[in-house]
Write an enzyme that holds these catalytic residues in place. Sequence first.
Site, PDB file in Angstrom:
ATOM      1  N   LYS A   1     -36.268  38.959   0.210  1.00  0.00           N
ATOM      2  CA  LYS A   1     -37.270  38.033   0.753  1.00  0.00           C
ATOM      3  C   LYS A   1     -37.295  38.074   2.288  1.00  0.00           C
ATOM      4  O   LYS A   1     -36.384  38.602   2.919  1.00  0.00           O
ATOM      5  CB  LYS A   1     -36.971  36.630   0.232  1.00  0.00           C
TER       6      LYS A   1
ATOM      7  N   ASN B   1     -33.983  31.913   0.113  1.00  0.00           N
ATOM      8  CA  ASN B   1     -32.754  32.234  -0.624  1.00  0.00           C
ATOM      9  C   ASN B   1     -32.545  33.735  -0.862  1.00  0.00           C
ATOM     10  O   ASN B   1     -31.946  34.143  -1.847  1.00  0.00           O
ATOM     11  CB  ASN B   1     -32.680  31.427  -1.919  1.00  0.00           C
TER      12      ASN B   1
ATOM     13  N   HIS C   1     -35.261  37.575  -4.849  1.00  0.00           N
ATOM     14  CA  HIS C   1     -35.868  37.184  -6.118  1.00  0.00           C
ATOM     15  C   HIS C   1     -35.221  37.992  -7.227  1.00  0.00           C
ATOM     16  O   HIS C   1     -34.864  39.162  -7.022  1.00  0.00           O
ATOM     17  CB  HIS C   1     -37.371  37.476  -6.087  1.00  0.00           C
TER      18      HIS C   1
ATOM     19  N   GLU D   1     -43.877  41.568 -13.303  1.00  0.00           N
ATOM     20  CA  GLU D   1     -43.643  41.571 -11.855  1.00  0.00           C
ATOM     21  C   GLU D   1     -43.562  42.995 -11.305  1.00  0.00           C
ATOM     22  O   GLU D   1     -44.059  43.279 -10.213  1.00  0.00           O
ATOM     23  CB  GLU D   1     -42.368  40.784 -11.542  1.00  0.00           C
TER      24      GLU D   1
ATOM     25  N   PHE E   1     -42.938  22.215  -3.964  1.00  0.00           N
ATOM     26  CA  PHE E   1     -42.590  23.181  -2.925  1.00  0.00           C
ATOM     27  C   PHE E   1     -43.516  24.391  -2.900  1.00  0.00           C
ATOM     28  O   PHE E   1     -43.296  25.326  -2.124  1.00  0.00           O
ATOM     29  CB  PHE E   1     -41.131  23.635  -3.074  1.00  0.00           C
TER      30      PHE E   1
ATOM     31  N   TYR F   1     -46.322  33.742  -7.827  1.00  0.00           N
ATOM     32  CA  TYR F   1     -45.579  32.505  -8.121  1.00  0.00           C
ATOM     33  C   TYR F   1     -46.442  31.476  -8.861  1.00  0.00           C
ATOM     34  O   TYR F   1     -46.139  30.280  -8.811  1.00  0.00           O
ATOM     35  CB  TYR F   1     -45.018  31.911  -6.837  1.00  0.00           C
TER      36      TYR F   1
ATOM     37  N   ARG G   1     -26.920  35.461  -2.945  1.00  0.00           N
ATOM     38  CA  ARG G   1     -27.432  34.241  -2.316  1.00  0.00           C
ATOM     39  C   ARG G   1     -26.328  33.495  -1.566  1.00  0.00           C
ATOM     40  O   ARG G   1     -26.572  32.950  -0.492  1.00  0.00           O
ATOM     41  CB  ARG G   1     -28.127  33.360  -3.356  1.00  0.00           C
TER      42      ARG G   1
END
Length: 139
Positions: free
Chosen positions: A11, A114, A117, A128, A59, A51, A104
């Site tokens: 990320k 974090n 993914h 995905e 969030f 997402y 993480r």
Amino acid sequence: MNGTRTFTMIKPDAVEGGHIGAILESINSNNFRIVAMKMSALSKVEAETFYAVHRERPFFADLVEYMTSGPIVAAVLEKDNAVEDFRTLIGATNPADAAEGTIRARFATSIAANAVHGSDSDENAAIEAAFHFAGREIF
Ligand code: IDP
Ligand code: MG
């Protein structure tokens, strides 16, 4: 039988933090084979689509903003029991709860930022991977 492939992203916080190499080293040394990989950037619509399952969560807007804040590294990983074993390697969503030595625990800065993914099912891993890669980009 559990599947042999999962999908991951490094990320934006982890890319920005200079952790691509260390995360790939952890992936390799835990016996995952990289069968697809590229650096890219998600548009707002792409992040919202990826997402979409979280659309109603409080969030969601922050998540989309964060995931479009910089480049990501997307990859498809191969190993027996890939989805479950990779979730173990990355640790809990909240780095405060992530087991010592997990990706993480080592590299995440918050529950939102974090570091990585990991797909949560074989079905989602396939969806995905297809979202990020053409068939000829997966080996
Ligand atoms: P996962 O990535 O461990 O599967 P999910 O519940 O699927 O966790 O959430 C997707 C992503 O949304 C998380 O990785 C994290 O970046 C973000 N997220 C999850 N819960 C929260 C939260 O309570 N606050 C802020 N961001 C969150
Ligand atoms: Mg998830």
